[in-house]
Design an enzyme around this catalytic site. Structure first.
Site, PDB file in Angstrom:
ATOM      1  CG  ASP A 886      -9.177  -5.164   4.339  1.00 53.72           C
ATOM      2  OD1 ASP A 886      -9.909  -6.024   4.615  1.00 53.72           O
ATOM      3  OD2 ASP A 886      -8.899  -4.669   3.179  1.00 53.72           O
ATOM      4  CE  LYS A 955      -1.503  -1.604   1.020  1.00 53.05           C
ATOM      5  NZ  LYS A 955      -2.902  -1.341   0.435  1.00 53.05           N
ATOM      6  CG  ASP A1144      -4.053  -8.874   7.209  1.00 56.88           C
ATOM      7  OD1 ASP A1144      -4.503  -9.364   5.770  1.00 56.88           O
ATOM      8  OD2 ASP A1144      -3.213  -7.890   7.088  1.00 56.88           O
TER       9      ASP A1144
END
Length: 1323
Positions: A886, A955, A1144
């Site tokens: 990641d 986050k 991603d």
């Protein structure tokens, strides 16, 4: 559509390349199979892509060199004109962006020709369009060929009484095509159709016509040869459905060719004749005798007057035998498989084809069977006895009967000479409703409504407009799928690169040549169908949904509290109502509560269409923008909503060969094999059936307590407000639990159906180029449960490095991902006992795995690690588990690389470090420090959130900042996290989230200044583009209009209406991206349910400048991360690595992680070494060359100040500068005064003589919603509006867009090559 020149050059390789795919009798007469070689396929002439000459490939490919040369080539852009406003038109605009009325006419032609529904009407429309719109691009060769076929079929069947007329129409149209009068070039299908006409109706045939055919066989053959069309392509065309006719035509052509001394043609036809048939491998094999069972006997029942059964006797002495239902269904399917086996002996797609083709039949058979079982058991229709499938069967029976009657009535009424269009029925619909049989239409209607349940934020229902569109689209898709199945078109999968790789010039040409060949074959082998407009879809959907709501019922039973008796009542299964959403009244279709409850409990397999399911074979390769993925079900390669412009750009980029690597990347992603993790599935199923809440598997019954009613609720208004807020939150959570339960039910049902199978997930793109699996319910982009259920379909030995990565992967999934790799590996070894316990006793043991961040994936990894460690040799253990790499806040990684931002690069692990940086924790700590300062100032919400600002809270906001998250979006993200913590009261969460959102966004801005400067540059460029007008539109926009009373109206609003320019850019892989954001413009459609408002994509409105600007930075970054992923996927395929991605997050086998990590870094470095922003700036300047911006449009907010701060300047003469300063003082900051340099300002003369008004401007402070359509009435209303002095000074003054573009932000010192040494860049 394939360019004609390329198609003609490739025609010679077409038949040999695709002969194995031809299932028709005509296929048996094609040439022998020949392997298409590279030189033949490379005959297509391609645009110069700027690649360096091909260098022989070394043993170890120099990936970086080839890739960097490819990315460093001079960009090639797809350039189309800007759409015109809806009140203007031109031939060029109509060519690229056809309007809805034209598309409606084409769709009506298509529907009228299907099954010869109304060929005379279709012919009239066709002839009118050819007369009134010569050169109409929608009327291509395939349309002409369809009419030729229809004329011949009319002469053969429905119109035999007027045979001469129809045959003459066919020969006349063929003559027009042949002599090129209408610039339509005949194809193999054209000549095949006319050969059929000659065969059936020549003077010596059994059914001759009076007039001799104007063309002899020799004439036709000569024209085929003259156009370089292989004769084998003609005799193998799809129109030849009869083996006898094909054989007769070959014989006639052979004689004609011999007379003309064309020996080569004679040989080719002889070879085709020799290929006349394939032996049936089952011809000498006896049938398998099926297992039989005694059929349920008919009985005679004798009853007394009170209903007591007195005697039961068999109606027959001998029991009748039958094949059990499941075996009978299997035999039906195997019969189709045997047919496919005879026609295509080596075809492996038969099962997938059956899945797509027979879904409706299988569902109907299952419904019928289960209904019969219920009746045999003597069960009634009460709620606890009937399941969802039984109800759907009842609805299907009733709806099918209703539709047969309704469609018959509609067709009869529309064929009446007295029919006239009305507000509710402005167009004829009979031809559309007759395209698909009533039984299929009935099932499509039911399945689409069941699928949409809970969508669009509507609990236990759906938006009416969405339902009508979906049902109409479902019927259209089924019609097109029928056409595909009718022609039995199959293509080989060519996802592997050629000998030259993907990035070399020869490799790219090979990809393009193969795709053009396949696309040309698809175009020739498939019947022409037209796309329906939104209006047609809504109208068709309205009739079907209204019919379903009339006939669909459920019986509900309840106990009467007064009498204690069981009361049964028949209720509608669906009902229409209205809800308010964000202040707007919204029409919705709701489900009966009994059905909503059943959806969460019963199996849902029959409510799923195959286009929503994984595939059992590798997806069809993408060969055009509308051909790929599923074998028969039509799917677009790109998901875009209401954007005709994006569709046009994509189509033209495809024809130009600009998107070969995008298509190849999608083929790579779709060819990754998957299977269901049986061990995890068994645990999930056990949890599901238990009804308990575990790891986001919602409980069967909502298990949270309802808020208690306070005793002082009537006396304390604040207490009443808080209680109401908590009660609404409880109701919403309960509804969400039901919705989540339905979603999980879909996942489990699909997983159960595919147990033991290897399957594939076809992919397509969103408009930014990001790839998504098409099956929506169970895929690796789904939640933790979906990912935990999936494994790769291929296994690879772990090896020593693979074992290490498997352990690191487990630590990451558990949430221990901040330590270095050794610490993560040690974490796993320290918890080995917990891991074994989780794998062996997942529900009965200590349940260590449920505390993980991703519990179901953690459980799957625990089971995989235990199995590996318990094997004889862990390093040779064959692992199928996907292991992830990641990116660290990947959007910020791209920004840091684009801007050379050293500080930002360190925060997102682009630099070389011993330990991973954690930007989320860093921001959380920054916010916590700000909170401590505010506590000292006595801030209430600082005290509430103190100690609660964790990494998890901020986050998502940090991650989405680079994608343009607004304050409102950040507040909602943080509010969800605070609610999940359960330590802040419901009523305080919103205010606390607002406080934290402000602090978080401020801290992020301070930390990533480089990203902020690039965002600002992108935003300003987009604002300028969206305010620009093509130079050729300026003169008309500035024309003054004289009103009836002589006053002159200067249409300032006309300039705004001319702002039609979207932000368009090209990704490094050649994909054009068009931002679809335009001002809402909806069309009112009256239906029997309600009046719905839908947007017409064929009538574009002016762009939404603010949305275009705010969306450009995130969309541009999304297009970059999509490009990086595609490059990685292609290179993984080249090096034989299994690959999957979640944007991603890149997945492969544990043993392949090291190699994939190297590829990830190489492709990222190559991408960001290609001057991405410089190429974007160059493209903007080239694409919008000549576009101008009115100076008056810069007077919005702080726009001019922001441009000045970014470095924009406008060169003006002293006189111009003086006048501009008077107009608006803010312009001073942009002006550079010069007597020598040429002025940037282009001034147009404006006649201010007499009274001036703005005819199209809206009156200020006017709140009336009345729509004024009369210009004189508008002028009367606006007679008091005057231009202010600033407008007068700025009106008519324009600046070139290129002169206003700010310079690129200065790049920092970060060297992207540093990433090679970063361990934690992707980890």
């Amino acid at each position: 559509m394939i360019p004609r020149a390329s198609a003609r050059r490739l025609e010679t390789t077409l038949v040999s390349y695709s002969r194995q795919s031809l299932p028709r009798p005509a296929r048996f007469y094609s040439t022998p199979t020949k392997k298409a070689n590279a030189p033949a396929l490379a005959q297509a002439t391609l645009p110069d892509l700027g690649f360096d000459p091909f260098v022989p490939k070394p043993k170890e490919p120099a990936v970086n060199d080839e890739l960097q040369r490819f990315l460093g080539r001079r960009p090639q852009f797809t350039m189309l004109p800007t759409p015109l406003p809806d009140d203007r038109s031109s031939a060029l605009n109509d060519f690229y962006f056809p309007d809805s009325p034209t598309q409606d006419l084409v769709a009506v032609m298509d529907a009228c020709m299907h099954n010869l529904y109304d060929v005379p009407r279709a012919t009239q429309i066709f002839e009118n369009m050819r007369r009134d719109r010569p050169g109409e691009p929608l009327l291509d060769t395939r349309v002409y060929n369809s009419f030729l076929e229809a004329f011949i079929e009319m002469a053969t069947t429905k119109g035999q009484s007027n045979r001469d007329y129809w045959v003459n129409k066919a020969w006349t149209l063929f003559g027009i095509m042949d002599d090129g009068k209408e610039k339509v070039v005949p194809t193999a299908g054209t000549y095949a159709t006319m050969l059929i006409a000659w065969l059936r109706f020549h003077t010596e045939s059994p059914t001759p016509v009076m007039n001799q055919p104007p063309y002899s066989l020799k004439d036709i053959l000569f024209r085929v040869i003259d156009r370089d069309i292989p004769i084998t392509a003609v005799v193998a065309d799809r129109v030849l459905t009869s083996s006898k006719e094909a054989s007769d035509i070959i014989q006639m052509l052979s004689s004609a060719a011999a007379d003309m001394n064309l020996m080569k043609v004679v040989v080719q036809l002889g070879q085709a004749r020799d290929m006349g048939s394939f032996p049936n491998p089952l011809a000498d094999v006896d049938e398998v005798r099926p297992v039989l069972r005694a059929k349920q006997r008919d009985v005679d029942i004798e009853k007394s007057e009170d209903g007591t059964v007195l005697k039961v006797t068999d109606a027959k002495d001998e029991p009748e035998m039958e094949i059990p239902f499941n075996l009978e269904n299997l035999r039906k399917h195997l019969a189709q498989l045997q047919l496919a086996r005879r026609v295509l002996p080596e075809d492996v797609t038969a099962r997938q084809t059956l899945l797509e083709a027979s879904v409706h039949e299988v569902a109907i058979e299952r419904f019928r069977h289960e209904d019969a079982i219920l009746k045999q058991l003597g069960l009634g229709n009460t709620l606890h006895q009937r399941n969802l499938q039984a109800w759907m069967w009842t609805w299907h029976q009733a709806l099918e009967a209703r539709l047969v009657s309704t469609i018959k009535d509609i067709v009869s009424a529309e064929q009446s000479p007295n029919w006239r269009p009305t507000a509710k029925t402005p167009i004829r619909l009979g031809q559309f409703l007759s395209l698909v049989k009533a039984d299929r239409v009935s099932l499509i209607t039911i399945l689409e409504l069941m699928r949409l349940t809970g969508s669009g934020g509507i609990n236990e229902g759906m938006k009416t407009a969405r339902a009508l569109l979906a049902v109409g689209k479902g019927v259209e898709n089924e019609y097109k799928a029928q056409m595909c199945r009718k022609n039995k078109i199959f293509l080989p999968n060519n996802a592997k690169p050629g000998d030259h790789g993907f990035y070399t010039r020869f490799g790219y040409q090979d990809l393009h040549a193969r795709r053009v060949v396949a696309a040309k074959y698809m175009e020739d082998a498939e019947e022409w169908t037209a796309e329906w407009t939104t209006l047609v879809r809504v109208r068709v959907g309205s009739i079907l949904v209204d019919s379903l709501m009339d006939v669909a019922t459920v019986e509900r039973s309840a106990m009467d509290k007064m009498t204690g008796e069981l009361v049964t009542e028949t209720q509608p299964a669906f009902f229409h109502s209205y809800e308010y959403s964000r202040g707007h009244k919204l029409g919705v279709i709701k489900l009966n509560p009994a059905i909503a409850n059943r959806i969460a409990e019963d199996g849902l397999r029959e409510t799923l269409h195959p286009r929503h399911l994984p595939m059992l074979v590798k997806p069809k390769p993408w060969i055009t923008d509308e051909e790929g993925g599923y074998l028969n079900n039509k799917t677009s390669v790109m998901r875009f909503k209401d954007s005709l412009e994006q569709k046009a750009y994509l189509r033209h980029a495809t024809e130009a060969g600009s998107v070969e690597l995008v298509f190849a990347g999608l083929d790579v992603l779709g060819s990754t094999p998957w299977k269901i993790n049986r061990s995890v599935f068994d645990v999930v199923l056990k949890v599901w059936n238990s009804g308990e809440r575990l790891c986001k598997v919602p409980p069967a019954l909502y298990d949270r307590p309802e808020p208690e009613r306070p005793p002082n609720i009537e006396t304390d208004i604040k207490v009443k407000s808080v209680y109401g807020q908590r009660l609404r939150a409880f109701a919403q959570a309960k509804a969400n639990n039901h919705s989540d339960r339905c979603s999980v039910n879909y996942k489990i049902e699909i997983a159960r159906a595919f147990l033991g199978d290897t399957f594939y997930l076809p992919h397509n793109l969103d408009f930014r180029g990001r790839a998504y699996p098409i099956p929506p319910h169970l895929n690796h982009l789904g939640d933790d449960l979906s990912r935990g259920l999936l494994m790769f379909g291929e296994a690879k030995a772990l090896g020593e490095r693979g074992m290490r990565w498997l352990k690191i992967h487990l630590a990451n999934l558990y949430g221990f991902d901040k330590g270095d790799f050794n610490e993560r590996e040690n974490f796993v070894m320290q918890h080995l006992s917990d891991i074994y316990d989780s794998a062996e006793k997942p529900l009965e043991g200590r349940r260590w795995w449920i505390k993980a961040d991703d519990p179901w994936q953690c459980l799957a990894t625990c089971m995989e690690l235990r199995a590996a460690l318990e094997s004889e040799d862990p390093h040779t253990y064959m692992s199928s588990l996907p292991v992830h790499q990641d990116g660290t806040c990947n959007g910020l990684q791209h920004y840091a690389a684009l801007g050379g931002d050293d500080q930002g690069a360190r925060q997102v692990n682009l630099g070389v470090t011993d330990r991973p940086s954690d930007v989320y924790t860093f921001v959380a700590n920054m916010v916590e420090k700000q909170v401590e300062l505010d506590i000292q100032k006595g801030d209430k919400y600082a005290r509430i959130v103190a100690g609660k600002v964790s990494r998890k809270v901020v986050k998502q906001t940090v991650m989405t900042t680079v994608y343009g998250v607004t304050f409102i979006g950040a507040r909602e993200q943080i509010e969800r996290q605070l609610k999940d913590r359960k330590d802040i009261s419901e009523e305080e969460c919103w205010s606390a989230a607002s406080y934290l959102a402000r602090k978080t966004l401020a801290c992020i801005g301070d930390l990533f200044r480089g990203a902020k400067s690039i965002q600002t540059w992108l935003n300003l460029c987009a604002r300028l583009i969206s305010k620009s007008i093509p130079a050729d539109r300026i003169a008309e926009a500035m024309e003054t209009q004289t009103q009836r009373r002589g006053a002159k109206a200067i249409p300032i609003a006309r300039l705004k209406k001319e702002q039609m320019t979207s932000v368009v850019w090209t990704t490094p892989l050649g994909l054009p991206i068009v931002q679809p954001y335009r001002k809402p413009k909806r069309k009112q459609i009256m239906t029997s349910l309600q009046t719905v408002f839908i947007s017409d994509p064929n009538s574009p409105a002016e762009v939404n400048c603010l949305k275009q600007a705010s969306a450009f930075p995130p969309n541009f970054i999304h297009s970059l991360d999509a490009t990086h992923m595609m490059l990685t996927a292609l290179e993984c395929r080249t090096q034989n690595l299994t690959f999957a991605s979640v944007h991603d997050s890149y997945w492969t086998h544990a043993s392949s992680i090291d190699k994939m990590s190297e590829i990830i870094r190489d492709t990222f470095i190559a991408l960001h070494s290609s001057d991405v922003l410089g190429k974007l700036e160059y493209e903007i300047q080239e694409r919008y060359a000549g576009y101008k911006i009115a100076l008056s449009s810069l007077r919005t907010g702080k726009f001019m100040t922001q441009l000045a701060e970014a470095g924009t300047t406008i060169t003006a003469s002293p006189d111009q500068a003086k006048r501009l300063r008077v107009a608006d003082a803010q312009l001073e900051s942009l002006l550079t005064v010069s007597e020598t340099e040429k002025s940037s300002i282009d001034e147009k003369e404006v006649d201010f003589g007499g009274e001036t008004t703005d005819l199209e401007a809206k009156p200020k402070r006017r709140k009336s919603k009345t729509i004024v359509e009369d210009p004189d009435a508008a002028a009367a209303e606006l007679k008091d509006i005057r231009l202010d002095e600033a407008d007068k000074h700025l009106l008519g003054k324009f600046v070139e867009l290129r002169d206003l573009l700010p310079p690129l932000p200065k790049k920092g010192n970060f060297n992207v090559e540093t990433i090679k040494g970063s361990q934690y860049f992707f980890s």
